[in-house]
Structure formats: C-alpha cells, structure tokens
Design an enzyme around this catalytic site. Structure first.
Site, PDB file in Angstrom:
ATOM      1  N   ASP A  89       0.843  -1.316  -0.129  1.00  0.00           N
ATOM      2  CA  ASP A  89       0.052   0.064   0.027  1.00  0.00           C
ATOM      3  C   ASP A  89       0.785   1.415  -0.020  1.00  0.00           C
ATOM      4  O   ASP A  89       2.052   1.074   0.679  1.00  0.00           O
ATOM      5  CB  ASP A  89      -0.911   0.042   1.289  1.00  0.00           C
ATOM      6  CG  ASP A  89      -1.955   1.071   1.219  1.00  0.00           C
ATOM      7  OD1 ASP A  89      -2.313   1.690   0.008  1.00  0.00           O
ATOM      8  OD2 ASP A  89      -2.605   1.287   2.352  1.00  0.00           O
ATOM      9  N   HIS A  95       2.588   4.016  -8.925  1.00  0.00           N
ATOM     10  CA  HIS A  95       2.501   2.397  -8.922  1.00  0.00           C
ATOM     11  C   HIS A  95       3.838   2.263 -10.036  1.00  0.00           C
ATOM     12  O   HIS A  95       4.143   0.849  -9.807  1.00  0.00           O
ATOM     13  CB  HIS A  95       1.236   2.358  -9.929  1.00  0.00           C
ATOM     14  CG  HIS A  95       0.035   2.509  -9.400  1.00  0.00           C
ATOM     15  ND1 HIS A  95      -0.063   2.130  -7.923  1.00  0.00           N
ATOM     16  CD2 HIS A  95      -1.265   3.406  -9.464  1.00  0.00           C
ATOM     17  CE1 HIS A  95      -1.405   2.414  -7.357  1.00  0.00           C
ATOM     18  NE2 HIS A  95      -2.038   3.040  -8.462  1.00  0.00           N
ATOM     19  N   LEU A 109      10.662 -20.786  -4.078  1.00  0.00           N
ATOM     20  CA  LEU A 109       9.438 -19.730  -3.483  1.00  0.00           C
ATOM     21  C   LEU A 109       8.304 -20.277  -4.148  1.00  0.00           C
ATOM     22  O   LEU A 109       8.369 -19.991  -5.334  1.00  0.00           O
ATOM     23  CB  LEU A 109       9.984 -18.389  -3.416  1.00  0.00           C
ATOM     24  CG  LEU A 109       9.032 -17.406  -2.907  1.00  0.00           C
ATOM     25  CD1 LEU A 109       8.899 -17.337  -1.343  1.00  0.00           C
ATOM     26  CD2 LEU A 109       9.362 -16.067  -3.463  1.00  0.00           C
TER      27      LEU A 109
HETATM   28  C1  FPP Z   1      -1.914   0.217  -3.119  1.00  0.00           C
HETATM   29  O1  FPP Z   1      -1.445   1.646  -3.485  1.00  0.00           O
HETATM   30  C2  FPP Z   1      -1.490  -0.463  -4.282  1.00  0.00           C
HETATM   31  C3  FPP Z   1      -2.082  -1.113  -5.435  1.00  0.00           C
HETATM   32  C4  FPP Z   1      -3.574  -0.907  -5.286  1.00  0.00           C
HETATM   33  C5  FPP Z   1      -1.831  -2.073  -6.257  1.00  0.00           C
HETATM   34  C6  FPP Z   1      -0.298  -2.585  -5.855  1.00  0.00           C
HETATM   35  C7  FPP Z   1       0.390  -2.397  -7.216  1.00  0.00           C
HETATM   36  C8  FPP Z   1       1.634  -2.307  -7.428  1.00  0.00           C
HETATM   37  C9  FPP Z   1       2.734  -2.551  -6.329  1.00  0.00           C
HETATM   38  C10 FPP Z   1       2.033  -2.261  -9.051  1.00  0.00           C
HETATM   39  C11 FPP Z   1       1.908  -3.188  -9.809  1.00  0.00           C
HETATM   40  C12 FPP Z   1       2.051  -4.684  -9.448  1.00  0.00           C
HETATM   41  C13 FPP Z   1       2.713  -5.599 -10.045  1.00  0.00           C
HETATM   42  C14 FPP Z   1       2.524  -7.122  -9.671  1.00  0.00           C
HETATM   43  C15 FPP Z   1       3.272  -5.483 -11.291  1.00  0.00           C
HETATM   44  P1  FPP Z   1      -2.403   2.649  -3.516  1.00  0.00           P
HETATM   45  O2  FPP Z   1      -2.862   3.270  -4.859  1.00  0.00           O
HETATM   46  O3  FPP Z   1      -3.734   2.258  -2.834  1.00  0.00           O
HETATM   47  O4  FPP Z   1      -1.906   3.797  -2.593  1.00  0.00           O
HETATM   48  P2  FPP Z   1      -2.500   4.863  -1.626  1.00  0.00           P
HETATM   49  O5  FPP Z   1      -3.258   4.165  -0.305  1.00  0.00           O
HETATM   50  O6  FPP Z   1      -1.478   5.942  -1.017  1.00  0.00           O
HETATM   51  O7  FPP Z   1      -3.505   5.686  -2.401  1.00  0.00           O
END
Ligand code: FPP
Length: 248
Positions: A12, A29, A123
C-alpha cells in the site's frame, strides 16, 4: 524463534507516495512495481516457502479507468520482464483470484509463467489479482457444495477448496504505508497470522527492511490459542528456573 513459512504483503501507499512528490498516482504504481521483483527474489534467497502479494483487489475496479489500465499495463510488463529472474531464482509463480476475466494477452502471459515455473522447487510466489477474501470463501463453499451436495461442510472442506491449494496459513501479514487494515485480503488464511504495519510507503520498501521485519517477527512468541511453557509453571518453578539461568 518461530519459523515463518508464508508471508503476505499488502503493498500500500503508491498513490500517496506520488502525491507527496506532486506527481500523478500512476507514477507511484510504476515505482511500486519495481519493488515487487526485489522483494520476491529476497524472499526466495531467504528460503521462504511462500510469498503472496496483493496486486489488485476486486474492489480496485472502482478506481478511475486510467489508473486501472496502467496497473494492468504494469502487470503485463512485470510478467514479461521478470520471467527470466523468476526462472533463475527457482520461483514457482501462481495467481490467486479471478484473472481469467482480464485481457487475453495478460491471461496468456500468466498461464505461460505458471506453466514454465510449475516444476520449480523454490519460493511459491502468488500474486493476488482481481482477488477478494470473501469471494474466495464463497467460491470455496460453492465448489464444495457442487461436489458434495449431501454432506455437512467442515473447516477442511473450505481450506481444501481455496484458490491456492498449498501452504495456505499465513504466518505474517505485512502492510506498508501506515494504515492498519486487512482490506479483504486472505480472510480465511490469516486466522493465526502475525501482523506487521510499517509506515514506509511501498515504493520505498526495501529488501533490508523486509529482512529486518522477518527477523523481528521471528522472535515473537506464537501460541496458536495454547499456552507457553512459562504459563504452565507455578511462580516458584519460574523463580527457580530463572535463578538457574542467571547462575549457570
Ligand atoms: C496500493 O497503492 C497498491 C495497489 C492498489 C496495487 C499494488 C500495485 C503495485 C505494487 C504495482 C503493480 C503490481 C505488479 C505486480 C507489477 P494505493 O494506490 O492504494 O496507494 P494509496 O493508498 O497511497 O492511494
């Protein structure tokens, strides 16, 4: 020391990390996606049995279309770019969640990576994509009922019908970026899991911090609803044991 076999991470904070730098959420992201490979290879090198990462929840569809599109673009890039590293590190790749609804090319890339790594023995790397914890339990119950319409359901019937059939109990759930929520992740599997919340935003989460968390949590005492050795001793026994410890 307790042995951590299966770690799950809620990655997150990408959006907030970007916002604080006056950049679009998507940039967060992009930076977040770069962390995934490093953390997975670290887990493999530490001989963890399984690592499950929350990449896209069933609720994430409600985000702006452009953000959703860029998340899947990053996933596609990850599946292509990281194949070599995944194979080199003997990682077995899998997905939990209903990924079959995604664009055909992504489904093919996922299936290809699953197949090419199916015989790897290191893993188990699981990406949760279009995943919801409640949906997983409902799907498990329905799958059971389809095959056993006349029998009463047991706990193992649910466990046996979850998306990931191997090594399901989560030993440790980490969430980055300071929020302390479960967000519909692995609801059945975290019943005796340890939790660790770090203020670090996912784009800044390093292998070093990951290792430090694992070391710290490994020293926690896990009782699984039972008693510790200590709590079964009477006070006199504890005193005499501690005396022996001090002077031996
Ligand atoms: C939360 O950040 C993250 C996500 C909703 C998705 C996780 C995605 C990635 C780490 C990148 C792509 C993944 C792969 C496997 C290539 P948020 O946008 O909710 O952050 P915020 O809470 O600060 O808004």
């Amino acid at each position: 020391m307790n042995t951590l076999k299966h770690v799950a991470i809620i990655m997150d904070g990408n959006g907030r990390w970007a916002k604080r730098r006056f950049r679009p959420r998507v940039w967060g992201h992009v930076r977040g996606a770069n962390r995934v490979s490093e953390i997975a290879t670290t887990a493999a090198k530490l001989n963890l049995e399984s690592l499950t990462l929350y990449a896209f929840s069933t609720e994430n569809w409600s985000r702006p279309t452009e953000e959703v599109k860029s998340l899947f673009k990053l996933l596609k890039k990850f599946l292509i770019k990281e194949k070599k590293t995944i194979l080199k590190n003997n990682i077995r790749f899998d997905v939990i969640g209903n990924y079959k609804v995604l664009e055909t090319h992504i489904v093919e890339l996922i299936d290809d990576l699953k197949e090419s790594t199916a015989n790897n023995t290191g893993l188990n790397l699981m990406l949760a994509i279009n995943y919801g914890g409640r949906a997983e339990v409902v799907d498990a119950v329905n799958r059971f009922l389809k095959n056993n319409p006349l029998r009463e359901l047991t706990e193992s019937d649910i466990t046996d019908n979850l998306y990931n059939p191997i090594n399901q109990n989560i030993d440790l759930l980490i969430r980055t970026s300071g929020d302390q929520r479960v967000s519909n992740f692995l609801l059945w599997q975290i019943s005796y899991s340890e939790f660790y919340f770090t203020d670090t935003m996912w784009p800044e989460f390093t292998a070093k911090e990951f290792k430090a968390i694992l070391e710290k949590v490994a020293t926690r005492e896990r009782r699984f609803g039972g008693l510790t050795e200590d709590s079964q001793l009477n006070p006199k026994q504890v005193l005499s044991r501690d005396k022996q410890k001090t002077f031996s």
